[in-house]
Scaffold this motif. Structure first.
Motif, PDB file in Angstrom:
ATOM      1  N   LEU A 122       0.798  -1.212  -0.070  1.00  0.00           N
ATOM      2  CA  LEU A 122      -0.406  -0.343   0.267  1.00  0.00           C
ATOM      3  C   LEU A 122       0.987   1.177   0.095  1.00  0.00           C
ATOM      4  CD1 LEU A 122      -3.341  -1.045   2.725  1.00  0.00           C
ATOM      5  CD2 LEU A 122      -3.233  -0.736  -0.007  1.00  0.00           C
ATOM      6  N   TYR A 123       0.670   1.939  -0.586  1.00  0.00           N
ATOM      7  CA  TYR A 123       0.985   3.946  -0.934  1.00  0.00           C
ATOM      8  C   TYR A 123       0.231   3.872   0.392  1.00  0.00           C
ATOM      9  CZ  TYR A 123       2.728   2.802  -5.293  1.00  0.00           C
ATOM     10  OH  TYR A 123       3.453   2.089  -6.596  1.00  0.00           O
ATOM     11  N   VAL A 124       1.043   4.828   1.098  1.00  0.00           N
ATOM     12  CA  VAL A 124       0.680   5.494   2.677  1.00  0.00           C
ATOM     13  C   VAL A 124       1.146   7.120   2.586  1.00  0.00           C
ATOM     14  CG1 VAL A 124       1.448   5.605   4.844  1.00  0.00           C
ATOM     15  CG2 VAL A 124       1.663   3.813   3.997  1.00  0.00           C
ATOM     16  N   LEU A 125      -0.129   7.699   2.482  1.00  0.00           N
ATOM     17  CA  LEU A 125      -0.254   9.526   2.641  1.00  0.00           C
ATOM     18  C   LEU A 125       0.130   9.664   4.518  1.00  0.00           C
ATOM     19  CD1 LEU A 125      -0.229  12.203   1.435  1.00  0.00           C
ATOM     20  CD2 LEU A 125      -2.728  11.593   1.284  1.00  0.00           C
ATOM     21  N   TRP A 126       1.096  10.466   4.871  1.00  0.00           N
ATOM     22  CA  TRP A 126       0.624  11.824   5.978  1.00  0.00           C
ATOM     23  C   TRP A 126       0.884  12.948   5.631  1.00  0.00           C
ATOM     24  CZ3 TRP A 126       2.385  11.398  11.110  1.00  0.00           C
ATOM     25  CH2 TRP A 126       2.504   8.927  11.584  1.00  0.00           C
ATOM     26  N   ILE A 127      -0.229  13.645   6.405  1.00  0.00           N
ATOM     27  CA  ILE A 127      -0.683  15.423   6.344  1.00  0.00           C
ATOM     28  C   ILE A 127      -0.568  15.669   7.338  1.00  0.00           C
ATOM     29  CG2 ILE A 127      -2.135  14.254   3.873  1.00  0.00           C
ATOM     30  CD1 ILE A 127      -4.475  15.232   5.860  1.00  0.00           C
ATOM     31  N   SER A 147      -2.658   2.561  -5.071  1.00  0.00           N
ATOM     32  CA  SER A 147      -1.431   3.500  -6.077  1.00  0.00           C
ATOM     33  C   SER A 147      -1.391   4.706  -5.745  1.00  0.00           C
ATOM     34  CB  SER A 147      -3.002   3.692  -7.467  1.00  0.00           C
ATOM     35  OG  SER A 147      -2.273   4.402  -8.356  1.00  0.00           O
ATOM     36  N   PRO A 148      -0.328   5.478  -6.843  1.00  0.00           N
ATOM     37  CA  PRO A 148       0.011   6.201  -5.900  1.00  0.00           C
ATOM     38  C   PRO A 148      -0.499   7.573  -6.590  1.00  0.00           C
ATOM     39  CG  PRO A 148       1.242   5.913  -7.800  1.00  0.00           C
ATOM     40  CD  PRO A 148       0.611   4.591  -7.056  1.00  0.00           C
ATOM     41  N   VAL A 149      -1.541   7.200  -6.986  1.00  0.00           N
ATOM     42  CA  VAL A 149      -1.894   8.923  -7.176  1.00  0.00           C
ATOM     43  C   VAL A 149      -3.606   8.544  -6.984  1.00  0.00           C
ATOM     44  CG1 VAL A 149      -0.679   8.864  -9.387  1.00  0.00           C
ATOM     45  CG2 VAL A 149      -3.103   7.646  -9.399  1.00  0.00           C
ATOM     46  N   GLY A 150      -3.963   7.568  -6.214  1.00  0.00           N
ATOM     47  CA  GLY A 150      -4.878   7.541  -5.365  1.00  0.00           C
ATOM     48  C   GLY A 150      -5.575   6.834  -6.694  1.00  0.00           C
ATOM     49  N   PRO A 151      -7.521   6.792  -5.400  1.00  0.00           N
ATOM     50  CA  PRO A 151      -7.564   7.817  -4.295  1.00  0.00           C
ATOM     51  C   PRO A 151      -6.891   7.355  -3.168  1.00  0.00           C
ATOM     52  CG  PRO A 151      -9.239   6.240  -5.076  1.00  0.00           C
ATOM     53  CD  PRO A 151      -8.622   6.211  -5.978  1.00  0.00           C
TER      54      PRO A 151
END
Length: 465
Positions: A96-101, A117-121
Motif C-alpha cells: 500500500l502507498y501511505v499518505l501522511w498530511i 496506487s501512488p495517485v490515489g484515491p
C-alpha cells in the motif's frame, strides 16, 4: 511559472517529489480554490499529484481524495490553521502507498491514508499516535511540518516539528504498516525555531535538512542540516548550506535513482512573497552535491541544471517556457493579444491561460476585434463573451471559448480581456517579447480605450478550422 502537459500551471505546493517504479510524482497542497492563510472564510482546496517520466513534463493526475466534503472543509478551511505537507511512501509488506498530511484539528497533528496506487484515491485510516504532544489540547499548534522516510531495511520514520517547544525537530520510528508511531523517538534534534525537516540517507549516514529559521510563506529563509549514524541519533551540530534557500523555504530532499545512481533532489517552495494568492508560488529543484567527507556543499542556486542523460529528454514543455503571472485586469486596465489567421475558416476554439486573485465581483469579459498592423483593436468587436468568475481559479489554467467566428488568412485580429471588477483582479500568463507588438496593455480613461504596446505576450491558443 511551471506548467503541466495540459498547459495549466502546476498547483502543488509544500509537498515533495517521490519516485515509484521509475515514475516521478509531485505531491502538494492546492491553492486554486482560493485558500488563503489567516482568512477564516477561505475554503480548503485539497492535495494534488502530478506524474512525470523526465522531471520536466508533468501530467495532472488529479486530487488525492475528495476535499470538498463538509468534514474536510471543517478540518482544513480558513477557520483552522489549514492542512499541508502531503508525503507518500510505499510499504512493501502491505503493498500500500501511505499518505501522511499535517492537520491542526486533532491532537496529534496528522492524518494518515492508504491507497493501492501512488495517485490515489487515498482512504483515511485511524488517527496515528505519536510520542510527542499527545496530552496537549486538540486543534492547537502541537505538531507541524513533517517528512516520511523509509530506510534500506524497510523501517520507516517520521521527522516532525514540535511547536510546543517552539519548533524543535522530532524523529520517531513508525509501525511496520507505517500508519502510526511506535513511541521510539528522539527529541530536540534541533534547538528550536526550525521546521520543514527533510530526512534521507547517503553512504550509511543519515541527514536531516530543515528550515532555519522557521518562517511560514517566507521568500528566503535559511536551510541547515545535521547528520547521524542512526535516525534516532545522536545528531551532529547544524551546518547552514543556504541563507535564503534559493529564494524560498526548504520543502524536501528526495532520493531518486537514475541508472542505479542515487541523486538527492532538494526542493524549495518559492512562496509568492507571502501574498494572498499562493497558487502562484513557484519551485526551486536542484541536486545536492557533497564534499569528500560527506558534508553537503553550499547551494549554488543556479538558474538551470542539465538533466542526466539517463532521463529521456523532451521538448514538449518548451511552448510554455518563461511565462510569468500578472494579475492586473480590473476596472482600469485591460490586456490584448493579436494574432494573424493562418488560413481562412472558422475560429472554432480559443484558450487563454487565466487566473484571479481575491474575490472578484464581476466576470472576465473576452472580445475579438479586427486589429491594425500594430495589433491594436479597431472598431466594434466581432465576438464577445463573459467568462463566469466561478470558472476561473487562483491558479493559472486554460479557459476555453468557442467563438465560431469567420476569419481570413493573413488578417490580423486582437483578443481583448477586460473586467469591471472592483475587488480582486484577473490575471494571465505573460512572456516578455521585446520586439513583439502582440502583447498589449491598455488603460481605460473615463470609459475610453487607449492601447499601448508593452512587449508582453499572452499565453493563448487559437484554432481555425
Amino acid at each position: 511559472m511551471r506548467y503541466s502537459t495540459a498547459g495549466d500551471a502546476v498547483d502543488a505546493h509544500d509537498g515533495e517529489i517521490a519516485q515509484f517504479n521509475g515514475v516521478y510524482y509531485l505531491y502538494g497542497t492546492s491553492y486554486d480554490c482560493g485558500f488563503e492563510w489567516g482568512n477564516k472564510g477561505a475554503p480548503f482546496c485539497g492535495f494534488k499529484v502530478y506524474s512525470s517520466k523526465d522531471l520536466n513534463n508533468w501530467t495532472d493526475r488529479g486530487y488525492l481524495f475528495d476535499a470538498k466534503t463538509k468534514i474536510w472543509q471543517t478540518r482544513c478551511d480558513g477557520k483552522t490553521y489549514g492542512c499541508f505537507r502531503p508525503h507518500v511512501i510505499y510499504n512493501k509488506l502491505t503493498k500500500l502507498y501511505v499518505l501522511w498530511i499535517n492537520v491542526y484539528d486533532n491532537v496529534v497533528g496528522y492524518r494518515v491514508f492508504t491507497s493501492r496506487s501512488p495517485v490515489g484515491p487515498f482512504t483515511e485510516v485511524a488517527e496515528p499516535i505519536l510520542a510527542v504532544n499527545g496530552d496537549m489540547p486538540a486543534a492547537g499548534l502541537n505538531n507541524g511540518d513533517h517528512d516520511t522516510f523509509v530506510d534500506d531495511d524497510g523501517i520507516a520514520y517520521l521527522a516532525y516539528t514540535d511547536w510546543r517547544t517552539k519548533g524543535t525537530i522530532v524523529i520517531e520510528k513508525l509501525s511496520a504498516d507505517y500508519l502510526t508511531g511506535t513511541g521510539e523517538h528522539v527529541k530536540a534534534v534541533t534547538s528550536g525555531e526550525t521546521e520543514a525537516p527533510g530526512l534521507f540517507k547517503r553512504n550509511g549516514r543519515y541527514y536531516v535538512t530543515y528550515s532555519d529559521p522557521n518562517c511560514g510563506y517566507c521568500s528566503g529563509t535559511g536551510t541547515s542540516y545535521k547528520t547521524a549514524m542512526s535516525p534516532l541519533g545522536p545528531w551532529s551540530e547544524g551546518k547552514r548550506i543556504s541563507d535564503n534557500s534559493c529564494g524560498g523555504q526548504p520543502s524536501f530532499v528526495s532520493t531518486i535513482k537514475i541508472n542505479s545512481q542515487a541523486v538527492y533532489l532538494y526542493g524549495s517552495d518559492l512562496w509568492n512573497n507571502a501574498a494572498k494568492n499562493e497558487a502562484l508560488a513557484n519551485y526551486y529543484w536542484a541536486p545536492l552535491t557533497f564534499a569528500a567527507d560527506g558534508s553537503i556543499n553550499p547551494l549554488k542556486c543556479y538558474e538551470t541544471y542539465r538533466l542526466p542523460k539517463a532521463i529521456p529528454q523532451s521538448a514538449a514543455g518548451s511552448a510554455t517556457k518563461n511565462f510569468l503571472s500578472k494579475c492586473d485586469i480590473a476596472a482600469d486596465l485591460q490586456r490584448s493579444q493579436s494574432f494573424v489567421a493562418g488560413k481562412t475558416g472558422k475560429l472554432s476554439r480559443l484558450s487563454i491561460t487565466a487566473f484571479k486573485t481575491g474575490s472578484t465581483d464581476q466576470n472576465l469579459e473576452t472580445a475579438i476585434y479586427v486589429a491594425d498592423e500594430n495589433g491594436l483593436p479597431q472598431g466594434k468587436p466581432l465576438y464577445k463573451s463573459n467568462i463566469d468568475a466561478k470558472n476561473i481559479g487562483w491558479s493559472a489554467k486554460n479557459v476555453y471559448l468557442k467563438p465560431s467566428l469567420s476569419v481570413h488568412k493573413g488578417h490580423r485580429y486582437a483578443i481583448v480581456l477586460h473586467s469591471n471588477t472592483t475587488t480582486g483582479c484577473y490575471g494571465v500568463a505573460l512572456r516578455d517579447e521585446v520586439n513583439s507588438n502582440d502583447g498589449v496593455a491598455s488603460k481605460s480613461n473615463n470609459g475610453g480605450q487607449s492601447f499601448k504596446p508593452d512587449g508582453k505576450v499572452l499565453k493563448f491558443k487559437a484554432i481555425v478550422n
